[in-house]
Structure formats: structure tokens, C-alpha cells
Design a protein around this motif. Structure first.
Motif, PDB file in Angstrom:
ATOM      1  N   ALA A 121      14.226  68.580  48.145  1.00 13.36           N
ATOM      2  CA  ALA A 121      13.826  67.170  48.175  1.00 13.36           C
ATOM      3  C   ALA A 121      14.047  66.614  49.576  1.00 13.36           C
ATOM      4  N   LEU A 122      13.061  65.865  50.063  1.00 15.44           N
ATOM      5  CA  LEU A 122      13.101  65.274  51.402  1.00 15.44           C
ATOM      6  C   LEU A 122      13.225  63.759  51.313  1.00 15.44           C
ATOM      7  N   VAL A 123      14.180  63.211  52.079  1.00 15.35           N
ATOM      8  CA  VAL A 123      14.244  61.760  52.309  1.00 15.35           C
ATOM      9  C   VAL A 123      13.688  61.537  53.708  1.00 15.35           C
ATOM     10  N   PRO A 124      12.452  61.032  53.822  1.00 18.65           N
ATOM     11  CA  PRO A 124      11.797  60.985  55.128  1.00 18.65           C
ATOM     12  C   PRO A 124      12.343  59.891  56.029  1.00 18.65           C
ATOM     13  N   GLU A 125      12.110  60.063  57.315  1.00 18.00           N
ATOM     14  CA  GLU A 125      12.443  59.022  58.291  1.00 18.00           C
ATOM     15  C   GLU A 125      11.697  57.743  57.937  1.00 18.00           C
ATOM     16  N   GLY A 126      12.389  56.610  57.985  1.00 14.47           N
ATOM     17  CA  GLY A 126      11.738  55.333  57.689  1.00 14.47           C
ATOM     18  C   GLY A 126      11.761  54.946  56.221  1.00 14.47           C
ATOM     19  N   ARG A 127      12.329  55.804  55.362  1.00 11.96           N
ATOM     20  CA  ARG A 127      12.624  55.506  53.950  1.00 11.96           C
ATOM     21  C   ARG A 127      11.398  55.461  53.047  1.00 11.96           C
ATOM     22  N   ARG A 128      10.309  54.779  53.458  1.00 12.91           N
ATOM     23  CA  ARG A 128       9.035  54.785  52.726  1.00 12.91           C
ATOM     24  C   ARG A 128       9.193  54.376  51.264  1.00 12.91           C
ATOM     25  N   MET A 129       9.692  53.194  51.067  1.00 15.48           N
ATOM     26  CA  MET A 129       9.851  52.629  49.736  1.00 15.48           C
ATOM     27  C   MET A 129       8.522  52.113  49.183  1.00 15.48           C
ATOM     28  N   PHE A 130       8.416  52.101  47.856  1.00 17.36           N
ATOM     29  CA  PHE A 130       7.349  51.354  47.193  1.00 17.36           C
ATOM     30  C   PHE A 130       7.884  49.926  47.047  1.00 17.36           C
ATOM     31  N   THR A 131       7.582  49.097  48.032  1.00 22.03           N
ATOM     32  CA  THR A 131       8.278  47.814  48.184  1.00 22.03           C
ATOM     33  C   THR A 131       7.964  46.801  47.091  1.00 22.03           C
ATOM     34  N   SER A 132       6.853  46.980  46.360  1.00 21.83           N
ATOM     35  CA  SER A 132       6.533  46.050  45.279  1.00 21.83           C
ATOM     36  C   SER A 132       7.182  46.471  43.966  1.00 21.83           C
ATOM     37  N   MET A 133       7.895  47.605  43.988  1.00 23.08           N
ATOM     38  CA  MET A 133       8.569  48.106  42.793  1.00 23.08           C
ATOM     39  C   MET A 133      10.071  47.888  42.922  1.00 23.08           C
ATOM     40  N   THR A 134      10.747  47.826  41.794  1.00 26.99           N
ATOM     41  CA  THR A 134      12.192  47.610  41.800  1.00 26.99           C
ATOM     42  C   THR A 134      12.931  48.893  42.175  1.00 26.99           C
ATOM     43  N   VAL A 135      14.229  48.720  42.410  1.00 26.76           N
ATOM     44  CA  VAL A 135      15.073  49.874  42.693  1.00 26.76           C
ATOM     45  C   VAL A 135      15.019  50.863  41.536  1.00 26.76           C
ATOM     46  N   ALA A 136      15.169  50.357  40.311  1.00 25.22           N
ATOM     47  CA  ALA A 136      15.147  51.227  39.129  1.00 25.22           C
ATOM     48  C   ALA A 136      13.823  51.961  39.018  1.00 25.22           C
ATOM     49  N   GLU A 137      12.723  51.264  39.295  1.00 24.47           N
ATOM     50  CA  GLU A 137      11.396  51.905  39.208  1.00 24.47           C
ATOM     51  C   GLU A 137      11.248  52.986  40.274  1.00 24.47           C
ATOM     52  N   ASN A 138      11.752  52.728  41.487  1.00 28.39           N
ATOM     53  CA  ASN A 138      11.710  53.747  42.532  1.00 28.39           C
ATOM     54  C   ASN A 138      12.530  54.977  42.134  1.00 28.39           C
ATOM     55  N   LEU A 139      13.706  54.737  41.549  1.00 24.37           N
ATOM     56  CA  LEU A 139      14.547  55.853  41.123  1.00 24.37           C
ATOM     57  C   LEU A 139      13.867  56.662  40.018  1.00 24.37           C
ATOM     58  N   LYS A 140      13.223  55.971  39.090  1.00 24.11           N
ATOM     59  CA  LYS A 140      12.537  56.663  37.997  1.00 24.11           C
ATOM     60  C   LYS A 140      11.371  57.495  38.512  1.00 24.11           C
ATOM     61  N   LEU A 141      10.743  57.043  39.595  1.00 26.07           N
ATOM     62  CA  LEU A 141       9.671  57.839  40.197  1.00 26.07           C
ATOM     63  C   LEU A 141      10.195  59.200  40.642  1.00 26.07           C
TER      64      LEU A 141
ATOM     65  N   LYS B  18      23.905  46.054  41.326  1.00 23.66           N
ATOM     66  CA  LYS B  18      23.408  44.701  41.078  1.00 23.66           C
ATOM     67  C   LYS B  18      21.988  44.498  41.591  1.00 23.66           C
ATOM     68  N   ARG B  19      21.407  45.559  42.132  1.00 21.87           N
ATOM     69  CA  ARG B  19      20.074  45.427  42.734  1.00 21.87           C
ATOM     70  C   ARG B  19      18.989  46.192  41.965  1.00 21.87           C
ATOM     71  N   LEU B  20      19.342  46.789  40.845  1.00 19.73           N
ATOM     72  CA  LEU B  20      18.403  47.647  40.127  1.00 19.73           C
ATOM     73  C   LEU B  20      17.102  46.930  39.771  1.00 19.73           C
ATOM     74  N   ASP B  21      17.183  45.635  39.462  1.00 18.31           N
ATOM     75  CA  ASP B  21      15.985  44.883  39.051  1.00 18.31           C
ATOM     76  C   ASP B  21      15.318  44.149  40.212  1.00 18.31           C
ATOM     77  N   HIS B  22      15.808  44.395  41.430  1.00 20.56           N
ATOM     78  CA  HIS B  22      15.236  43.746  42.611  1.00 20.56           C
ATOM     79  C   HIS B  22      14.164  44.642  43.240  1.00 20.56           C
ATOM     80  N   LYS B  23      13.111  44.006  43.729  1.00 21.64           N
ATOM     81  CA  LYS B  23      12.082  44.773  44.430  1.00 21.64           C
ATOM     82  C   LYS B  23      12.650  45.298  45.749  1.00 21.64           C
ATOM     83  N   THR B  24      12.302  46.541  46.078  1.00 21.22           N
ATOM     84  CA  THR B  24      12.910  47.170  47.259  1.00 21.22           C
ATOM     85  C   THR B  24      12.484  46.496  48.551  1.00 21.22           C
ATOM     86  N   GLY B  25      11.348  45.786  48.535  1.00 15.47           N
ATOM     87  CA  GLY B  25      10.922  45.072  49.727  1.00 15.47           C
ATOM     88  C   GLY B  25      11.860  43.940  50.101  1.00 15.47           C
TER      89      GLY B  25
END
Length: 241
Positions: free
Chosen positions: A81-101, A125-132
């Protein structure tokens, strides 16, 4: 048997040979730091190991099995598994949704959202917050957590401190220490020599696509690594074993 190995690996960007004849291995549970100046080939090497960039020559093996011709998704399913430079989040999705991906291509294993929170408690405390809307450190923790959700055998981390304040970097590396203690096998690309050497078991310094210094982080001096970093130390003159 090594967890991951590369043998005479070369990688090109067009006519430019960005990685040249790299041979190394990493054992299960070990942390290997790849250091070097911008343009040394560190990120290209990491992307080649993950399958995001094709190898021109050479071989990549995971648990002794050749994975050189496999795609990124196939390698994730095998345990890289690679964590790329710059993180590349799906910013309109929550932390929990990104983790589930990250779990969508998961292999059998122990990683879950609860276990990610144990390593990165600032996300609880941030699971329901959008990553953006997260801080850089929280985004980095989410990116690492998303990769861990695939239950990798080998985790590739590219520039985890990039763009973060020193205080936030302290927190990220404190969490990484917990991850290392959990027995995760890690290859870490980092420009901050002190940070890299503080967590790594072994260090490889790259220059112009080649490994010019390799050795135990405890045995190599800061001066040796700095000399290699700037090309003052050539490959065969001081390789530590």
C-alpha cells in the motif's frame, strides 16, 4: 525471506533514467528510510514498488513472489500500500468514508477504523468531518489510515512531513512510532534526515537514481549521510554493513 525486495531495478521517465540498478530488500517488521535530495529518484522508486510506474528493467518481489508485472490494485491485494506525496484526499468525503474506501480492496487482517483511531487518536472526533476541512496533519493521518485499511504487509510512505508545521510533524511521527511498534513493515521517503534516522532501522541514501550509501540508522553518522546526500560520498567508499 525478505518482505519486499528489488533486484537491479531501473525506472525511466521517457529518456531519463530516474532509478538506476537499485538492489535492496526489507525484512518483515523493519523500517527502511529512503533519503536524498529532490530529484534523487526516491518517489519514482516508491511508485515503482507500488506498481504506479512501470519498471524498465529488474525485478520486484513480495514475500519471494515476483510482482513486477502486476498493477497497483493487484499489488494492493497482494499486500503493498502506498501513501502518496501530497496525501490526495477525496476532500468532499468524510474521514470515515475515506477510511472505508481503503477497505474496499482489503485483504484479511486486523486493521479497522477503530484500530486506525488507536494509532491516530486525533481522528476520533473528526470521523464525520469532510477531509477538505481538516488540518494538514489530520489529512496525513487519514491518508495513512486509508492505506492501513487494506491490511498491507508493506506500507510505502512518501514525504509524510511535506507542507506540515514542525509541531504537526512531531505529532505525525509520534503516531508513526506507534505504527512501527505494531510490527508494520515500512519504507519511508523523507527529506528531513533527523526525522528519518530517528525512526528507521536502516537508511538508504539515493543520488541521481542510485543507492550511494546504505547502513543501519544507528551505525551511520549524520555526517556520513549528509555527505552522501550531497554527492560527497560515493557508493563504494563507505558502504556500511
Amino acid at each position: 525471506m525478505s518482505a519486499l525486495s528489488a533486484e537491479n531495478l531501473s525506472v525511466r521517465h521517457g529518456l531519463l533514467e530516474a532509478v538506476r540498478g537499485m538492489t535492496f530488500s526489507i525484512s518483515k517488521g523493519e523500517t527502511l528510510a529512503l533519503v536524498g535530495a529532490n530529484g534523487a529518484g526516491k518517489t519514482t522508486l516508491l511508485r515503482a514498488l507500488a506498481g504506479a510506474h512501470p519498471a524498465a528493467t529488474g525485478r520486484i518481489a513480495l514475500d519471494g513472489q515476483d510482482v513486477t508485472g502486476l498493477s497497483v490494485h493487484q499489488r494492493v491485494r497482494r499486500g503493498i500500500a502506498l501513501v502518496p506525496e501530497g496525501r490526495r484526499m477525496f476532500t468532499s468525503m468524510t474521514v470515515a468514508e475515506n477510511l472505508k474506501l481503503g477497505a474496499m480492496a482489503a485483504r484479511p487482517g486486523d486493521w479497522s477504523i477503530d484500530r486506525v483511531i488507536e494509532i491516530f487518536p486525533n481522528l476520533k472526533k473528526r470521523l464525520d468531518h469532510k477531509t477538505g476541512h481538516l488540518s494538514g496533519g489530520e489529512q496525513q493521518a487519514t491518508a495513512i489510515g486509508r492505506a492501513l485499511m487494506s491490511n498491507p504487509d508493506v506500507l510505502l510512505l512518501d514525504e509524510v512531513s511535506l507542507g506540515l508545521s514542525p509541531l504537526v510533524v512531531d505529532r505525525v511521527y509520534e503516531s508513526l512510532s506507534g505504527l512501527i511498534r505494531s510490527g508494520t513493515t515500512i519504507i519511508l521517503v523523507e527529506q528531513d534526515l533527523a526525522r528519518a534516522m530517528s525512526v528507521a532501522d536502516r537508511v538508504i541514501c539515493m543520488l541521481e537514481g542510485r543507492a550511494v550509501l546504505e547502513g543501519s540508522a544507528k551505525e551511520l553518522s549524520r555526517e556520513q549521510v549528509t555527505d552522501a546526500y550531497f554527492g560527497l560520498h560515493r557508493a563504494n567508499s563507505g558502504k556500511a554493513h
